[in-house]
Design a protein around this motif. Structure first.
Motif, PDB file in Angstrom:
ATOM      1  N   UNK A  91       0.849  -1.192   0.000  1.00 45.37           N
ATOM      2  CA  UNK A  91       0.000   0.000   0.000  1.00 45.37           C
ATOM      3  C   UNK A  91       0.885   1.242   0.000  1.00 45.37           C
ATOM      4  N   UNK A  92       0.238   2.382  -0.199  1.00 49.68           N
ATOM      5  CA  UNK A  92       0.898   3.659   0.074  1.00 49.68           C
ATOM      6  C   UNK A  92       0.625   3.992   1.538  1.00 49.68           C
ATOM      7  N   UNK A  93       1.674   4.245   2.272  1.00 50.13           N
ATOM      8  CA  UNK A  93       1.562   4.546   3.700  1.00 50.13           C
ATOM      9  C   UNK A  93       1.697   6.055   3.917  1.00 50.13           C
ATOM     10  N   UNK A  94       0.742   6.587   4.681  1.00 56.07           N
ATOM     11  CA  UNK A  94       0.704   8.021   4.954  1.00 56.07           C
ATOM     12  C   UNK A  94       0.879   8.273   6.451  1.00 56.07           C
ATOM     13  N   UNK A  95       1.711   9.229   6.748  1.00 52.73           N
ATOM     14  CA  UNK A  95       1.847   9.704   8.106  1.00 52.73           C
ATOM     15  C   UNK A  95       0.735  10.717   8.378  1.00 52.73           C
ATOM     16  N   UNK A  96       0.195  10.700   9.575  1.00 51.88           N
ATOM     17  CA  UNK A  96      -0.860  11.644   9.953  1.00 51.88           C
ATOM     18  C   UNK A  96      -0.558  12.193  11.342  1.00 51.88           C
ATOM     19  N   UNK A  97      -0.932  13.442  11.559  1.00 48.17           N
ATOM     20  CA  UNK A  97      -0.666  14.032  12.868  1.00 48.17           C
ATOM     21  C   UNK A  97      -1.667  15.123  13.188  1.00 48.17           C
ATOM     22  N   UNK A  98      -1.964  15.251  14.465  1.00 42.41           N
ATOM     23  CA  UNK A  98      -2.791  16.332  15.004  1.00 42.41           C
ATOM     24  C   UNK A  98      -1.818  17.386  15.532  1.00 42.41           C
ATOM     25  N   UNK A 108      -5.397  18.697  11.406  1.00 38.27           N
ATOM     26  CA  UNK A 108      -5.052  17.402  10.814  1.00 38.27           C
ATOM     27  C   UNK A 108      -4.115  17.601   9.626  1.00 38.27           C
ATOM     28  N   UNK A 109      -2.982  16.918   9.676  1.00 37.01           N
ATOM     29  CA  UNK A 109      -1.988  17.002   8.612  1.00 37.01           C
ATOM     30  C   UNK A 109      -1.585  15.600   8.166  1.00 37.01           C
ATOM     31  N   UNK A 110      -1.251  15.496   6.885  1.00 38.07           N
ATOM     32  CA  UNK A 110      -0.810  14.209   6.310  1.00 38.07           C
ATOM     33  C   UNK A 110       0.453  14.421   5.481  1.00 38.07           C
ATOM     34  N   UNK A 111       1.255  13.386   5.403  1.00 40.74           N
ATOM     35  CA  UNK A 111       2.407  13.410   4.530  1.00 40.74           C
ATOM     36  C   UNK A 111       2.009  13.061   3.113  1.00 40.74           C
TER      37      UNK A 111
END
Length: 120
Positions: A91-98, A108-111
């Protein structure tokens, strides 16, 4: 402006291991929950692992016992150690952060995503 930048994806054989990293940069007060999501072709994006600022972790059933999420608050970085990888982890893996940023109401932010392919 807040950015999340992932690294560490690639091609690995079934049963192998891979470590993903994600570093946050920009101007912000604090980073709260961080996590990793993934999206396989033709499937919905799913949250696979999450870690709170004080280190509490949660995992999806599909990866529990094989993946380990951790973070280094001093480096504003979250990691995903993946072991016993299976083809269905592709899969494509995405980092996420508050993130509580200086100049934005957004939290909410994503790479940009990093490809993980598990194949012989």
């Amino acid at each position: 402006q807040v950015q999340l930048v992932e690294s560490g994806g690639g091609l690995v054989q079934p049963g192998g291991s891979l470590r993903l990293s994600c570093a946050a940069s920009g101007s912000f007060f604090s980073i709260y929950d961080m996590g990793w999501e993934r999206q396989a072709p033709g499937k919905q994006r799913e949250l696979v692992a999450q870690i709170s600022r004080d280190g509490e972790t949660k995992y999806s059933v599909s990866v529990k016992g094989r993946f380990t999420i951790s973070r280094d608050n001093a480096k504003n970085t979250v990691y995903l150690q993946m072991a016993s990888l299976k083809p269905e982890d592709t899969a494509v893996y995405y980092c996420a952060a508050d993130i509580d940023a200086y100049d934005s109401i957004e939290r909410d932010y994503w790479g940009q995503g990093t490809q993980v392919t598990v194949s012989p």
